[in-house]
Write a protein that holds these residues in place. Structure first.
Motif, PDB file in Angstrom:
ATOM      1  N   THR A 108       0.891  -1.068  -0.006  1.00 18.12           N
ATOM      2  CA  THR A 108      -0.069  -0.008  -0.045  1.00 18.12           C
ATOM      3  C   THR A 108       0.856   1.248   0.137  1.00 18.12           C
ATOM      4  O   THR A 108       2.045   1.153   0.086  1.00 18.12           O
ATOM      5  N   ASN A 136      -6.139  11.365   2.169  1.00 14.14           N
ATOM      6  CA  ASN A 136      -7.209  10.748   2.298  1.00 14.14           C
ATOM      7  C   ASN A 136      -7.215   9.300   2.681  1.00 14.14           C
ATOM      8  O   ASN A 136      -6.382   8.913   3.312  1.00 14.14           O
ATOM      9  N   ASN A 137      -8.368   8.501   2.611  1.00 17.66           N
ATOM     10  CA  ASN A 137      -8.604   7.406   3.324  1.00 17.66           C
ATOM     11  C   ASN A 137      -7.287   6.439   2.849  1.00 17.66           C
ATOM     12  O   ASN A 137      -6.961   5.767   3.813  1.00 17.66           O
ATOM     13  N   ASP A 138      -7.101   6.258   1.679  1.00 15.42           N
ATOM     14  CA  ASP A 138      -6.299   5.538   1.249  1.00 15.42           C
ATOM     15  C   ASP A 138      -4.697   5.864   1.394  1.00 15.42           C
ATOM     16  O   ASP A 138      -3.692   5.045   1.338  1.00 15.42           O
ATOM     17  N   ASN A 141      -4.601   3.363   4.299  1.00 15.65           N
ATOM     18  CA  ASN A 141      -5.088   1.934   4.057  1.00 15.65           C
ATOM     19  C   ASN A 141      -4.019   0.917   4.292  1.00 15.65           C
ATOM     20  O   ASN A 141      -2.998   0.868   3.718  1.00 15.65           O
ATOM     21  N   GLY A 161     -10.956   2.299   3.458  1.00 12.99           N
ATOM     22  CA  GLY A 161     -10.872   3.046   2.246  1.00 12.99           C
ATOM     23  C   GLY A 161     -10.791   2.136   0.975  1.00 12.99           C
ATOM     24  O   GLY A 161     -12.017   1.118   0.967  1.00 12.99           O
ATOM     25  N   SER A 162     -10.307   2.022  -0.154  1.00  8.80           N
ATOM     26  CA  SER A 162     -10.604   1.324  -1.334  1.00  8.80           C
ATOM     27  C   SER A 162     -10.118   0.036  -1.225  1.00  8.80           C
ATOM     28  O   SER A 162      -9.156  -0.404  -0.215  1.00  8.80           O
ATOM     29  N   ALA A 185     -11.322   6.360  -3.205  1.00  6.74           N
ATOM     30  CA  ALA A 185     -10.865   6.326  -1.832  1.00  6.74           C
ATOM     31  C   ALA A 185     -12.124   6.487  -0.809  1.00  6.74           C
ATOM     32  O   ALA A 185     -11.841   6.410   0.443  1.00  6.74           O
ATOM     33  N   PRO A 187     -14.842   4.503   1.547  1.00 12.09           N
ATOM     34  CA  PRO A 187     -14.584   3.128   2.474  1.00 12.09           C
ATOM     35  C   PRO A 187     -15.583   2.066   1.608  1.00 12.09           C
ATOM     36  O   PRO A 187     -16.683   2.152   1.061  1.00 12.09           O
TER      37      PRO A 187
END
Length: 482
Positions: A108, A136-138, A141, A161-162, A185, A187
């Motif tokens: 990741t 962002n969320n990723d 992740n 995330g993704s 990105a 969830p």
């Protein structure tokens, strides 16, 4: 937390066996601390080896058993606070007459950047680190919870995330999956449900925004539908069930108090005076059908469900509070603490009357699974892992629960084993299932893959495949036949 605090909780003693590719981060001696040895983490990028077969592996059971779990907990002298924090390692058990295991970290963005820096950079589920800003969320992740094959692809899943696509043959990381540019990105939970027609149903939670995201991925792997609902006071929701008409979520009674420095878990405060809410969504158009209240309870995993008119029935592993979730932080400090009993319950939800009823099926359970053909339908056989001692880390047995009669068929590995989720795999004959799962042999510090006849668990494993080393513990996975 630093490495010293973890080591303080376990006894120094005999050195673990020299492993071909995996090196534990500490040594242990007596039986109880040995149970925590797998939580030391893996320091190698990859590992693999051939397993030694014990018994006769079913000739028709060929394929790959994919698994996923957190495996890096320490870097640059720091140690994560919770088991859920670790970076994901993808595993594949290749079964083709022989049994061979391989695993490698999911590369990741977080894993790559932190490896290059030699230290953790970003916050996790319950460890606050802020050396670099989160885009962002990723950015954070960890891709550490499940490996799911779908539409000819293999995905490593987290819940914040993704999805991350992997090469199913060598587990190399291909990159973030983006089903639509404006959904990047967002969830995509680690517990999608794949109905027998091949459709993948999933959800996501936007923490702090009270948004429930809803996904339908069609059998060919394309995005079929996306939706978003407002659900007040929406905290951690880890799993759900799908029925013929509905998507059903059990929302535990957490109060949310986020601060600049709080972790995701730290922002959640258990409030047992509030009810657990059952959120029912119409899967045809992603509209909210109804919210029904039931007594307070904590759940991470649900097995399956079905509907009959306005009545929904589902099974869930429920506990009185969130102490089990908190205990998975204590073990990272080398401590084992008593947690509330998790038990499999059959929950009946009457949508017309707005009431629920629950009955206990079995105490001391986790990781419920049903046969793939049963997802979203009336079912009878439910498979779970079991443990009689809630003060000890990890599960020690497996069980099959007959939903109709309440009868239980079970096998106990023993107190010196840590048993992972076991997965039902349909037999080639179409009658019955094999039950396949891994377990860590605490005394020999080795990981063993076992296969059982799903109708006769009490008879013990049909065959086992023993590795010469201990692999990191995994959460979830799936079997793909060849």
């Amino acid at each position: 937390m630093d490495r010293r605090n973890f080591l303080r909780g376990i006894a120094a003693g005999a050195t673990l066996s020299a492993l071909p590719a995996l090196a534990w981060a500490h040594t242990t001696s007596d039986t109880q601390p040995d149970r925590l040895a797998p939580l030391a983490g893996c320091t190698s990028e990859r590992l693999g080896g051939a397993a030694v077969l014990e018994g006769r592996w079913p000739a028709e059971l060929r394929g790959t058993f994919y698994r996923n779990g957190p495996a890096r907990f320490e870097l640059g002298g720091e140690r994560y606070r919770h088991w859920f924090d670790g970076d994901g390692m993808a595993h594949a058990w290749h079964i083709e007459g022989t049994v061979r295991h391989e695993a490698r970290f999911v590369r990741t963005q977080k894993y790559v950047e932190e490896s290059a820096a030699g230290q953790f950079l970003y916050p996790t589920f319950d460890t606050h680190i802020a050396r670099r800003p989160v885009g962002n969320n990723d950015t954070v992740n960890t891709a550490n919870t499940n490996l799911v094959p779908h539409g000819g692809k293999l995905y490593a899943l987290w819940e914040g995330g993704s999805a991350t696509e992997l090469d199913p043959d060598g587990l190399a990381t291909r990159g973030i999956k983006r089903w639509r540019d404006d959904l990047a990105a967002l969830p995509f939970s680690a517990h999608p449900k794949i109905t027998p027609d091949g459709t993948l149903w999933n959800f996501g939670i936007v923490h702090g925004a009270d948004k429930l995201l809803l996904w339908r991925i069609d059998a060919d792997g394309s995005l079929g539908k996306f939706g978003m609902l407002d659900v007040p006071q929406l905290p951690i929701v880890h799993d759900f069930v799908v029925t013929a008409r509905y998507m059903v979520f059990l929302v535990p009674p957490f109060d949310l108090h986020r601060t600049r420095d709080s972790t995701i878990l730290g922002a959640h405060t258990w409030n047992g005076t509030r009810p657990l809410r059952v959120v029912v969504v119409d899967r045809a158009d992603f509209t909210l059908r109804r919210i029904v209240e039931m007594p307070a309870g904590m759940t991470l995993h649900l097995g399956n469900g079905w509907d009959e008119g306005d009545v929904i029935r589902l099974d869930a592993c429920l506990a009185a509070n969130d102490s089990g979730l908190r205990a998975l932080g204590s073990v990272m400090r080398g401590e084992q603490t008593q947690a509330a009993m998790m038990r499999t319950m059959l929950v009946t939800i009457d949508l017309a009357r707005g009431v629920t009823r629950s009955e206990i099926l079995l105490d001391g359970t986790e990781f419920p699974r049903v046969a793939p053909a049963d997802v979203g339908k009336r079912y009878r056989q439910l498979f779970v892992t079991t443990r009689p001692d809630t003060a000890q880390f990890g599960m020690t047995g497996i069980a099959r629960i007959d939903i109709d009669s309440g009868s239980v068929d079970r096998f106990e590995y023993g107190a010196d084993w840590i048993v992972e989720e076991h997965v039902p795999v349909p037999k080639a004959s179409g009658r019955g299932v094999w039950l396949v799962g891994a377990a860590y042999d605490v005394r020999r510090r080795q990981t063993v893959l076992a296969v059982f006849d799903g109708a006769r668990l009490a008879n013990g494993p049909v065959a086992r495949a023993r590795l010469p080393y201990g692999a990191p513990l995994c959460f979830h996975g799936n079997f793909v036949r060849t």
